[in-house]
Design a protein around this motif. Structure first.
Motif, PDB file in Angstrom:
ATOM      1  N   LYS A  62      60.710  43.059  23.950  1.00 51.45           N
ATOM      2  CA  LYS A  62      60.858  44.535  24.190  1.00 51.45           C
ATOM      3  C   LYS A  62      59.767  45.203  24.892  1.00 51.45           C
ATOM      4  CE  LYS A  62      64.066  44.847  21.028  1.00 51.45           C
ATOM      5  NZ  LYS A  62      65.381  45.221  21.387  1.00 51.45           N
ATOM      6  N   GLU A  63      58.511  44.610  24.832  1.00 52.70           N
ATOM      7  CA  GLU A  63      57.220  45.100  25.526  1.00 52.70           C
ATOM      8  C   GLU A  63      56.750  43.916  26.341  1.00 52.70           C
ATOM      9  OE1 GLU A  63      53.683  44.608  22.202  1.00 52.70           O
ATOM     10  OE2 GLU A  63      54.807  46.525  22.532  1.00 52.70           O
ATOM     11  N   ASN A  64      55.622  44.597  27.273  1.00 53.21           N
ATOM     12  CA  ASN A  64      54.807  43.608  27.851  1.00 53.21           C
ATOM     13  C   ASN A  64      53.324  44.371  27.630  1.00 53.21           C
ATOM     14  OD1 ASN A  64      55.064  45.349  30.005  1.00 53.21           O
ATOM     15  ND2 ASN A  64      56.844  44.298  30.768  1.00 53.21           N
ATOM     16  N   LYS A  65      52.529  43.580  28.329  1.00 55.29           N
ATOM     17  CA  LYS A  65      51.028  43.989  28.376  1.00 55.29           C
ATOM     18  C   LYS A  65      50.537  44.192  29.787  1.00 55.29           C
ATOM     19  CE  LYS A  65      50.256  43.903  23.778  1.00 55.29           C
ATOM     20  NZ  LYS A  65      49.795  45.163  23.257  1.00 55.29           N
ATOM     21  N   THR A  66      50.057  45.101  30.181  1.00 49.98           N
ATOM     22  CA  THR A  66      49.447  45.349  31.587  1.00 49.98           C
ATOM     23  C   THR A  66      48.074  45.215  31.518  1.00 49.98           C
ATOM     24  OG1 THR A  66      51.463  46.528  32.307  1.00 49.98           O
ATOM     25  CG2 THR A  66      49.498  46.621  33.777  1.00 49.98           C
ATOM     26  N   ILE A  67      47.433  44.239  32.199  1.00 45.61           N
ATOM     27  CA  ILE A  67      46.027  43.870  32.103  1.00 45.61           C
ATOM     28  C   ILE A  67      45.503  44.447  33.786  1.00 45.61           C
ATOM     29  CG2 ILE A  67      44.138  42.288  31.747  1.00 45.61           C
ATOM     30  CD1 ILE A  67      46.329  40.503  30.404  1.00 45.61           C
ATOM     31  N   PHE A  68      44.343  45.274  33.732  1.00 44.25           N
ATOM     32  CA  PHE A  68      43.688  45.667  34.874  1.00 44.25           C
ATOM     33  C   PHE A  68      42.348  45.057  34.773  1.00 44.25           C
ATOM     34  CE2 PHE A  68      46.777  49.024  33.824  1.00 44.25           C
ATOM     35  CZ  PHE A  68      47.340  49.415  35.223  1.00 44.25           C
ATOM     36  N   MET A  69      41.907  44.447  35.972  1.00 47.93           N
ATOM     37  CA  MET A  69      40.516  43.675  36.148  1.00 47.93           C
ATOM     38  C   MET A  69      40.002  44.118  37.380  1.00 47.93           C
ATOM     39  SD  MET A  69      41.672  39.979  34.592  1.00 47.93           S
ATOM     40  CE  MET A  69      40.047  39.528  34.459  1.00 47.93           C
ATOM     41  N   VAL A  70      38.878  44.460  37.622  1.00 46.85           N
ATOM     42  CA  VAL A  70      38.175  44.700  38.776  1.00 46.85           C
ATOM     43  C   VAL A  70      37.497  43.202  38.872  1.00 46.85           C
ATOM     44  CG1 VAL A  70      36.290  45.656  40.137  1.00 46.85           C
ATOM     45  CG2 VAL A  70      37.968  47.011  38.682  1.00 46.85           C
ATOM     46  N   VAL A  71      37.726  42.459  39.944  1.00 47.88           N
ATOM     47  CA  VAL A  71      37.081  41.263  40.242  1.00 47.88           C
ATOM     48  C   VAL A  71      36.639  40.992  41.773  1.00 47.88           C
ATOM     49  CG1 VAL A  71      38.421  40.180  38.331  1.00 47.88           C
ATOM     50  CG2 VAL A  71      39.420  39.878  40.709  1.00 47.88           C
ATOM     51  N   PRO A  72      35.587  40.145  41.894  1.00 47.62           N
ATOM     52  CA  PRO A  72      35.194  39.947  43.202  1.00 47.62           C
ATOM     53  C   PRO A  72      36.316  39.085  43.947  1.00 47.62           C
ATOM     54  CG  PRO A  72      33.429  39.247  41.724  1.00 47.62           C
ATOM     55  CD  PRO A  72      34.701  39.603  40.752  1.00 47.62           C
ATOM     56  N   ASP A  73      36.432  39.073  45.156  1.00 41.34           N
ATOM     57  CA  ASP A  73      37.310  38.480  46.020  1.00 41.34           C
ATOM     58  C   ASP A  73      37.411  37.058  45.631  1.00 41.34           C
ATOM     59  OD1 ASP A  73      37.957  40.488  46.998  1.00 41.34           O
ATOM     60  OD2 ASP A  73      37.158  39.977  49.158  1.00 41.34           O
ATOM     61  N   GLU A  74      36.191  36.201  45.257  1.00 43.20           N
ATOM     62  CA  GLU A  74      36.307  34.903  45.054  1.00 43.20           C
ATOM     63  C   GLU A  74      36.550  34.389  43.733  1.00 43.20           C
ATOM     64  OE1 GLU A  74      31.874  36.636  44.498  1.00 43.20           O
ATOM     65  OE2 GLU A  74      33.507  36.867  45.909  1.00 43.20           O
ATOM     66  N   LYS A  75      36.806  35.413  42.774  1.00 45.04           N
ATOM     67  CA  LYS A  75      37.091  35.067  41.394  1.00 45.04           C
ATOM     68  C   LYS A  75      38.792  35.205  41.179  1.00 45.04           C
ATOM     69  CE  LYS A  75      33.487  34.844  38.989  1.00 45.04           C
ATOM     70  NZ  LYS A  75      33.007  34.063  37.917  1.00 45.04           N
ATOM     71  N   VAL A  76      39.550  35.687  42.289  1.00 43.95           N
ATOM     72  CA  VAL A  76      40.915  36.013  42.259  1.00 43.95           C
ATOM     73  C   VAL A  76      41.720  34.535  41.986  1.00 43.95           C
ATOM     74  CG1 VAL A  76      43.053  36.740  43.515  1.00 43.95           C
ATOM     75  CG2 VAL A  76      41.083  38.264  43.659  1.00 43.95           C
ATOM     76  N   ASP A  77      41.288  33.842  42.610  1.00 46.06           N
ATOM     77  CA  ASP A  77      42.046  32.457  42.522  1.00 46.06           C
ATOM     78  C   ASP A  77      41.634  31.708  41.162  1.00 46.06           C
ATOM     79  OD1 ASP A  77      43.135  32.288  45.044  1.00 46.06           O
ATOM     80  OD2 ASP A  77      41.795  31.055  46.089  1.00 46.06           O
ATOM     81  N   THR A  78      40.616  31.937  40.581  1.00 45.33           N
ATOM     82  CA  THR A  78      40.322  31.424  39.338  1.00 45.33           C
ATOM     83  C   THR A  78      41.155  32.292  38.208  1.00 45.33           C
ATOM     84  OG1 THR A  78      37.913  31.148  39.958  1.00 45.33           O
ATOM     85  CG2 THR A  78      38.481  31.298  37.597  1.00 45.33           C
ATOM     86  N   VAL A  79      41.255  33.369  38.382  1.00 44.67           N
ATOM     87  CA  VAL A  79      41.857  34.293  37.282  1.00 44.67           C
ATOM     88  C   VAL A  79      43.411  33.732  37.405  1.00 44.67           C
ATOM     89  CG1 VAL A  79      42.860  36.455  36.795  1.00 44.67           C
ATOM     90  CG2 VAL A  79      40.457  36.362  37.338  1.00 44.67           C
ATOM     91  N   SER A  80      44.019  33.615  38.817  1.00 44.13           N
ATOM     92  CA  SER A  80      44.960  33.110  38.866  1.00 44.13           C
ATOM     93  C   SER A  80      45.348  31.862  38.183  1.00 44.13           C
ATOM     94  CB  SER A  80      45.503  33.328  40.425  1.00 44.13           C
ATOM     95  OG  SER A  80      47.085  32.708  40.571  1.00 44.13           O
ATOM     96  N   GLY A  81      44.628  31.249  38.303  1.00 45.63           N
ATOM     97  CA  GLY A  81      44.679  29.784  37.758  1.00 45.63           C
ATOM     98  C   GLY A  81      44.802  29.847  36.284  1.00 45.63           C
ATOM     99  N   ILE A  82      43.907  30.701  35.878  1.00 48.27           N
ATOM    100  CA  ILE A  82      43.867  30.471  34.393  1.00 48.27           C
ATOM    101  C   ILE A  82      45.219  31.296  33.914  1.00 48.27           C
ATOM    102  CG2 ILE A  82      42.655  32.040  32.576  1.00 48.27           C
ATOM    103  CD1 ILE A  82      40.137  31.831  34.208  1.00 48.27           C
ATOM    104  N   VAL A  83      45.588  32.039  34.345  1.00 46.21           N
ATOM    105  CA  VAL A  83      47.044  32.898  34.060  1.00 46.21           C
ATOM    106  C   VAL A  83      48.133  31.826  34.065  1.00 46.21           C
ATOM    107  CG1 VAL A  83      48.646  34.796  34.557  1.00 46.21           C
ATOM    108  CG2 VAL A  83      46.420  35.193  34.614  1.00 46.21           C
ATOM    109  N   ASN A  84      48.310  31.072  35.053  1.00 46.68           N
ATOM    110  CA  ASN A  84      49.312  30.126  35.330  1.00 46.68           C
ATOM    111  C   ASN A  84      49.286  29.209  34.381  1.00 46.68           C
ATOM    112  OD1 ASN A  84      51.345  30.769  37.575  1.00 46.68           O
ATOM    113  ND2 ASN A  84      49.311  31.350  38.417  1.00 46.68           N
ATOM    114  N   LYS A  85      47.931  28.657  33.901  1.00 43.55           N
ATOM    115  CA  LYS A  85      47.847  27.713  33.003  1.00 43.55           C
ATOM    116  C   LYS A  85      47.940  28.020  31.693  1.00 43.55           C
ATOM    117  CE  LYS A  85      44.469  24.246  31.150  1.00 43.55           C
ATOM    118  NZ  LYS A  85      43.015  23.819  31.118  1.00 43.55           N
TER     119      LYS A  85
END
Length: 113
Positions: A62-85
């Motif tokens: 019925k719903e989802n959550k939208t998460i906004f984050m300001v991250v340095p370029d070098e942290k994007v892959d880390t965040v993506s990896g965490i989300v996928n895991k």
């Protein structure tokens, strides 16, 4: 610097996701309740023909959550990896999406990124 946006359909993963961000020194996120277009349109009588779209998705969703984050370029892959895991993979249906947008300027952030 990037604005990283996650639209999380698997809302049951939210707490584990935020905990994992904290453990990986990724501070700060804004979380909003949100709904997808198919969920919204499926509730309007005049648009019932779009109900078949909803059948392709999780009907209990019925719903989802939208998460906004300001991250340095070098942290994007880390965040993506965490989300996928944590979610089991954004490549799985009805899990969510992640995207980034370049940021030219940030004001009001007191945390060091």
């Amino acid at each position: 610097m990037k604005l990283l946006v996650i639209v999380l359909n698997k809302v049951e993963c939210l707490d584990k996701l935020l905990t994992s961000f904290g453990k990986n020194h990724i501070p700060g996120a804004t979380i909003l309740d949100s709904r997808g277009m198919a969920q919204e349109l499926g509730e309007h009588d005049e648009l019932r023909f779009l109900g078949s779209l909803r059948l392709l998705m999780n009907p209990a969703h019925k719903e989802n959550k939208t998460i906004f984050m300001v991250v340095p370029d070098e942290k994007v892959d880390t965040v993506s990896g965490i989300v996928n895991k944590v979610t089991g993979g954004l490549d799985k249906p009805d899990t969510g999406i992640l995207f980034t947008v370049p940021i030219d300027r940030v004001e009001g952030m007191t945390q060091t990124l």
